[in-house]
Design an enzyme around this catalytic site. Structure first.
Site: not given
Ligand SMILES: Cc1cc2nc3c(=O)[nH]c(=O)nc-3n(C[C@H](O)[C@H](O)[C@H](O)COP(=O)(O)OP(=O)(O)OC[C@H]3O[C@@H](n4cnc5c(N)ncnc54)[C@H](O)[C@@H]3O)c2cc1C
Length: 449
Positions: A14, A16-17, A178, A316
């Site tokens: 992953g 993401g952030f 939003e 998340d």
């Molecule tokens: C529309 C929207 C608005 C938001 N607004 C806010 C806000 O205003 N303020 C705030 O603080 N937070 C906000 N959030 C929440 C925030 O974006 C998330 O908390 C954050 O992105 C979580 O980060 P993460 O790295 O855990 O997951 P993610 O950012 O979801 O990244 C997960 C990554 O894992 C990859 N992945 C998933 N499954 C697999 C797999 N099986 N194999 C390989 N790769 C995989 C995905 O492609 C992705 O790149 C918002 C979320 C959304 C959807």
């Protein structure tokens, strides 16, 4: 534990952030990092709705992971969908996008797969009501939003026109709010004077929410202010409602008193609820870890899985002390996990301090000049909330060029209402060899200007 090869292999699933911050924390460590993501880009999810609404381009909210990590010589990016974890053999199994599979061995595993949209057991709703989690979702929503006004312009009769000009949003969290604000702004400012048959301002926006508040997590005061702002904008709030059915022509909701109401709307968007992606279930099963009601994996205070100090779950997808699904939680937990691996490699034997989240607050944009911000005791709304929202989002966008580009796009849209990113494609818009078309739907006779 000395059962690893040199350099130590760290696999992050992953980008993401959480995954990105884990990789960054390992930048100067003598480890070989493999970042596996099913997408080639890092996505700034909090601004997805601005891409959907035609303010920002895809490139302004999504950066190629390779480009973001190009200076991290110890990181290799792999485009693949992780499907399973062999916990005993310490390897991630993944599918390559064009076929074939790949096995990625690890000494340390950091799982940062985020969450996906949940339809609460009604996955069949997804085809009629896209969610907002990926870039593809944002572009699909953009297509549906702008297509609706085009369809209304050539509608056969007033009823069809009304249906195309009715937008139903399910979920009164930040994304639903939003989007509701954006649709009213598009109707009132962006499309002003562009149509000849319809008045875009007649667009109705219905927002359905199961609880008694929109933006409930912001507390009663800010939630109340947000509801008033939405009301002033012309958004119709349907609180205490539960969607029971949904199709291409609208949705049926159950009211608090048990009665059901049908609302005709050709555009329905879904922003309610999240669930863990399938890899979380596979990992939990393989490692004997627990999952919460949404499938998040329960972690120990040091973010490892019980009995598996080599596996960490962050962002998340982790379940710890009811922490919310926020970008800051993801960044801080990802960075913590990266540092923990670094400390192990450096041979530090002291037990790491438990992960502690520093709450920096949350913000939600409602419309031009109106946003709500909650950061500890500081509660802002109106213009001060909006300015703070602007500052936060410019500061946190990934990449200098994206920041500059976004700031410019915002200046244009705030000053004039014009949105530069309105292009959308239709599934059958490719030039094809002439083929007899079967007429469908009703026939409109165009009204004069
Ligand atoms: C529309 C929207 C608005 C938001 N607004 C806010 C806000 O205003 N303020 C705030 O603080 N937070 C906000 N959030 C929440 C925030 O974006 C998330 O908390 C954050 O992105 C979580 O980060 P993460 O790295 O855990 O997951 P993610 O950012 O979801 O990244 C997960 C990554 O894992 C990859 N992945 C998933 N499954 C697999 C797999 N099986 N194999 C390989 N790769 C995989 C995905 O492609 C992705 O790149 C918002 C979320 C959304 C959807």
């Amino acid at each position: 534990m000395e059962d690893h090869v040199t350099p130590r292999r760290v696999v992050i699933v992953g980008g993401g952030f959480a995954g990105l911050f884990a990789a960054r924390a390992l930048r100067r460590s003598p480890v070989a990092v493999t970042l596996v993501d099913r997408r080639a880009h890092h996505l700034f999810q909090p601004l997805l709705y601005q891409c959907a609404a035609g303010i920002l381009s895809e490139g302004q909210i999504a950066q190629p992971l390779r480009a973001v990590l190009r200076r991290h010589a110890n990181v290799r990016c792999l485009l693949a969908d992780a499907t399973d974890v062999d916990v005993k053999g310490r390897a991630v199994h993944a599918r390559r996008p064009e076929g074939g599979s790949v096995v990625v061995p690890y000494d340390d595993l950091i799982v940062a797969v985020g969450m996906r949209q949940s339809y609460f057991g009604h996955d069949e709703f997804a085809v009629h009501a896209p969610g907002m989690k990926t870039l593809a979702d944002a572009l699909e929503i953009r297509r549906r939003l702008y297509r609706a006004f085009e369809m209304a312009e050539s509608a056969a009769d007033a009823e069809e026109r009304r249906q195309w000009l009715t937008f139903a949003l399910v979920g009164g969290g930040p994304t639903g709010v939003e989007l509701a604000g954006q649709i009213r702004e598009i109707a009132g400012h962006t499309l002003d004077r562009e149509f000849r048959t319809i008045d875009p301002l007649q667009a109705q926006v219905l927002l359905f929410e199961g609880s008694d508040h929109v933006l409930g997590t912001f507390g009663d005061r800010l939630a109340g202010k947000a509801a008033r702002t939405l009301h002033d904008l012309g958004v119709e709030l349907h609180l205490g409602t539960r969607v029971t059915d949904l199709d291409a022509r609208g949705l049926t909701v159950q009211e608090r008193d048990g009665t059901t109401t049908r609302h005709a709307a050709r555009t329905v968007l879904w922003t309610a609820g999240v669930e863990a992606p399938p890899l979380a279930r596979a990992l939990a099963k393989a490692a004997g870890a627990e999952q919460d009601h949404a499938g998040r994996i329960a972690v120990k205070p040091d973010l490892t899985l019980p009995g598996h100090p080599e596996i960490r779950v962050v962002g998340d997808a982790m379940s710890l002390n009811h922490l919310p699904g926020l970008a800051e939680v993801a960044m801080q937990s990802g960075a913590y996990a990266g540092r923990a691996v670094r400390h192990t490699v450096e041979g530090r034997t002291r037990k790491p301090k438990p992960f502690r989240y520093r709450d920096l607050g949350a913000a939600a944009y409602i419309c031009r000049g109106r946003a709500v911000v909650k950061a500890g005791p500081v509660h802002l709304s109106g213009v001060s909330g909006w300015l703070t929202w602007l500052f936060i989002h410019v500061a946190f966008l990934t990449g200098f060029r994206s920041r500059l580009g976004a700031a410019l796009s915002w200046a244009i849209v705030f000053a004039s209402g014009a949105r530069r990113e309105r292009a959308f494609t239709l599934p059958d818009s490719d030039p094809e060899p002439a083929r007899p078309r079967v007429p469908h739907g009703s026939t409109a006779v165009l009204r004069g200007p």
